[in-house]
Structures are given as C-alpha cells and as structure tokens.
Enzyme design. Structure first.
Site, PDB file in Angstrom:
ATOM      1  N   PRO C 107       7.050  -3.382  -3.389  1.00 39.92           N
ATOM      2  CA  PRO C 107       6.180  -2.484  -2.998  1.00 39.92           C
ATOM      3  C   PRO C 107       6.633  -1.039  -2.307  1.00 39.92           C
ATOM      4  O   PRO C 107       7.567  -1.030  -1.610  1.00 39.92           O
ATOM      5  CB  PRO C 107       5.011  -3.094  -1.813  1.00 39.92           C
ATOM      6  CG  PRO C 107       5.726  -4.215  -2.106  1.00 39.92           C
ATOM      7  CD  PRO C 107       6.918  -4.642  -2.587  1.00 39.92           C
ATOM      8  N   THR C 108       6.219   0.011  -2.569  1.00 36.41           N
ATOM      9  CA  THR C 108       6.689   1.263  -2.230  1.00 36.41           C
ATOM     10  C   THR C 108       5.953   1.196  -0.689  1.00 36.41           C
ATOM     11  O   THR C 108       4.820   0.887  -0.594  1.00 36.41           O
ATOM     12  CB  THR C 108       5.877   2.559  -3.089  1.00 36.41           C
ATOM     13  OG1 THR C 108       6.388   2.440  -4.331  1.00 36.41           O
ATOM     14  CG2 THR C 108       6.297   3.896  -2.469  1.00 36.41           C
ATOM     15  N   GLY C 109       6.904   1.651   0.149  1.00 32.61           N
ATOM     16  CA  GLY C 109       6.548   1.830   1.412  1.00 32.61           C
ATOM     17  C   GLY C 109       6.707   0.565   2.291  1.00 32.61           C
ATOM     18  O   GLY C 109       6.168   0.266   3.178  1.00 32.61           O
ATOM     19  N   CYS C 110       7.539  -0.336   1.636  1.00 37.69           N
ATOM     20  CA  CYS C 110       7.913  -1.701   2.105  1.00 37.69           C
ATOM     21  C   CYS C 110       9.371  -1.561   2.566  1.00 37.69           C
ATOM     22  O   CYS C 110      10.139  -1.325   1.786  1.00 37.69           O
ATOM     23  CB  CYS C 110       7.895  -2.565   1.286  1.00 37.69           C
ATOM     24  SG  CYS C 110       8.403  -4.440   1.614  1.00 37.69           S
ATOM     25  N   ILE C 111       9.548  -1.432   3.812  1.00 34.04           N
ATOM     26  CA  ILE C 111      10.995  -1.539   4.346  1.00 34.04           C
ATOM     27  C   ILE C 111      11.635  -2.821   4.537  1.00 34.04           C
ATOM     28  O   ILE C 111      11.045  -3.755   5.101  1.00 34.04           O
ATOM     29  CB  ILE C 111      10.926  -0.545   5.689  1.00 34.04           C
ATOM     30  CG1 ILE C 111      10.491   0.955   5.270  1.00 34.04           C
ATOM     31  CG2 ILE C 111      12.534  -0.712   6.144  1.00 34.04           C
ATOM     32  CD1 ILE C 111      10.538   1.771   6.420  1.00 34.04           C
TER      33      ILE C 111
END
Lengths: 99, 131, 111
Positions: C107-111
């Site tokens: 996912p985008t925004g998953c660090i």
C-alpha cells in the site's frame, strides 16, 4: 522532413519553434504531452489550424487516449497509431525531434 | 502503518500544506509522484489542499485510457482522495479556460478559483510543495 | 526479480514476495501467499481479499490501513470495519498481508 514534438505547448516553446522552422509540405507529428495542442479549446488550436494549411499535422492516438483527449481532436489533424508513426519516419528522408 | 498513527496522535500540530500540481500526466513523472506524496501525507492528519494549475488541470480529465501507452491509469486514484480525507481540491479558472475545459470534464468535484483567490490561498499556507 | 513456482506455473515477485503483475493473480497465488504469510484462509479472509481487489480495480491503489478499515466498515459493517477484527485475521498488518494475498502492490503510505 518530419518534425516531432513531445512537449506541451503550454509548458514549453518547442511547438512554436517547430512551426516557425517547418517548411511548406513538411509533416509535424505530435506525441506525448504535445498532443494537447491539437484538442478543441487549447490555446494552440488557432495556431495549429493556421499551420495545417501548409503542413500535414499528425497526432499519436494512444497518447491522445491516455490523456482523455481521443474525442476532442481538431478537424484537419490526422490521428495515427504506432504503426503510422513508423510509416511516417520511413516515408521521410529526415526527421527532427524538438526535444 | 500503526507507527504513523501513533506519531500523528502524538504531535497534534496541524499545518496548512498545499500541493501545487502544474504538469500534465504521463509526459513527466511529476503528476504521479505528487499524488503518491499526497497519499502518504494524508496519514499525518494535516490541513492539505491540492491545487491544479497550468497543465496540472489535465491530470483530472475524465475518459483517460492508458492501455495504448502501457502505463498505469492513476486518474482513478484522484477519486480515492476523499477516502483519505483529502477534500480540498482546487483548479484555477484561467488554466481551465486556456485549455477549453470546464468542471464537467473532470473526474472529481473541485472548487474553481480566480487568480486572486488562488494567490490568497497560496499566501496563507505554511508549506507549499510543488510538482 | 525473483520467480516463484505456484502450482506448476512461474510468477515474478518483488524482493518482499509481492506479485509483480496483478493480472496473473488467481486463487492458487492467493493460497501460496497465505502460506508464506502463515495465514489460514477462511471466508472472512476472502471477504477482505476480495474487497481489496475491488478497491484496487476502482482506484488503482492499495489503500492505507486506516482507509481500508473505514471503507470495510462502510461496506461490511462496523463489526468488521475496525482494527481488532482486521488484525485478528491478518496479525502482521491487514494492509500488508491482505494486499500480498490479493496480489496487490504494497500500500501507498505504508512505511
């Protein structure tokens, strides 16, 4: 000669430079962000239509579609696919890309 | 992910962020990169505005079909912004007019601003990030 | 890029084991990814996996976990749209594990 432009006319001056240099009977192919110039209502529309009297104007269909512009192409502009792109390059002795 | 939630609960400082989008999609990577940064920023619960001006308004066009150029159609992703609580989307009237576009041509609901309104909006930001 | 053999067919995955070409996804791939993630797939897991695939088809991204939680709550009800429920199904992170099983990118925004 075939002239190829790939930058948006509202971001860079390459289309303008191209139209200034292209001689009568030459072909101008617009690809990538340059295709916005040949759409209805674009700032470059009048310039393109005036240029079409002396030049053959082409635009790459897949690039128009990818920008939501397939249905907004100006009259007098020829839409080509990748095969048509290759044909244009093959038909002309020389080719200038306005990077 | 859970770490980020903890972080924004901890700081509590909310700044006004503007993401300024001025490039057409696909021809350069700016539009896609800008969108990804906005999605990541959403996790920090800041006051985010997304502004589309100059060729940036082209990013929001309806009817995009990228199959022919074999790249991802990220125009659909603008419709996910609402779910990320990013609701302030602005376009400027002059840029729309210069390209023969109206709000009906766009894939998401936006607020159209005059040049003066846009200038004021930019002036009141804490941070402006340009793509 | 590493390749994995799933039910006699080769699939390209990234260094973390996510499927590269999501159009190749099928149930065999999901089952293989689930074993990798030590998740035993039940109907409840499939519900989330299918939800993610629909979300991706509509928006072209894998949602961040809190966006997923909210969207699941909207579609499947509040008893499912919460972290507790989703972390019980996918203990190492619903977005991370469920996305992998669904054949989506991280996912985008998953660090």
């Amino acid at each position: 000669m075939l002239h190829i432009v790939n930058k948006s006319a509202t971001d860079r001056g390459s289309l303008e430079s191209c139209l200034r240099m292209a001689t009568k009977g030459s072909a101008v192919l617009l690809i990538e962000d340059a295709v916005y110039a040949v759409t209805n209502g674009s700032a470059a529309a009048a310039k393109i239509q005036a240029a079409a009297a002396d030049l053959k104007i082409y635009a790459l269909g897949p690039d128009l579609a990818a920008r939501g512009m397939a249905g907004r192409v100006l009259d007098g502009v020829n839409v080509v696919d990748y095969g048509g792109f290759v044909d244009l390059v093959a038909e002309h002795n020389s080719c200038q890309s306005w990077l | 992910m859970s770490d980020m939630d903890d972080m924004d609960e901890g700081s509590g400082i909310v700044k006004k962020f503007m993401f300024l989008n001025r490039k057409a999609p696909h021809g350069t990577v700016y539009a896609l990169e800008g969108l990804e940064v906005v999605l990541i920023t959403a996790a920090f619960d800041q006051d985010v505005s997304m502004v589309f001006t100059d060729d940036g308004v082209y990013q929001l066009l309806k009817g995009i079909d990228t199959k022919g150029i074999e790249v991802k159609d990220f125009s659909k992703t603008y419709r996910a912004l609402d779910g990320y609580d990013i609701e302030k989307l602005y376009v400027d009237q002059a840029s729309m007019d210069a390209r023969g576009l109206t709000e009906d041509d766009l894939i998401v609901d936006v607020t159209t601003l005059s040049v003066a309104e846009m200038a004021n909006l930019m002036a009141e930001q804490d941070v402006v990030i340009s793509f | 890029m590493p390749m994995v053999d799933i039910a006699g067919k080769d699939y390209e995955v990234d260094e973390e084991g996510y499927l590269i070409d999501l159009s190749q996804w099928n149930e065999d791939v999901a089952k293989y990814m689930a074993v990798e993630e030590k998740v035993e797939l039940t109907d409840s897991h499939w519900e989330v996996v299918n939800f993610l695939r629909e979300y991706y088809a509509e928006y072209q991204i894998a949602p961040a976990v809190r966006v997923l939680t909210k969207a699941i709550g909207k579609k499947l009800g509040p008893d499912k749209g919460n972290n507790k429920y989703l972390y019980e199904l996918f203990p190492y992170g619903p977005a991370k594990q469920a996305c992998k099983i669904a054949g989506l990118p991280k996912p985008t925004g998953c660090i």
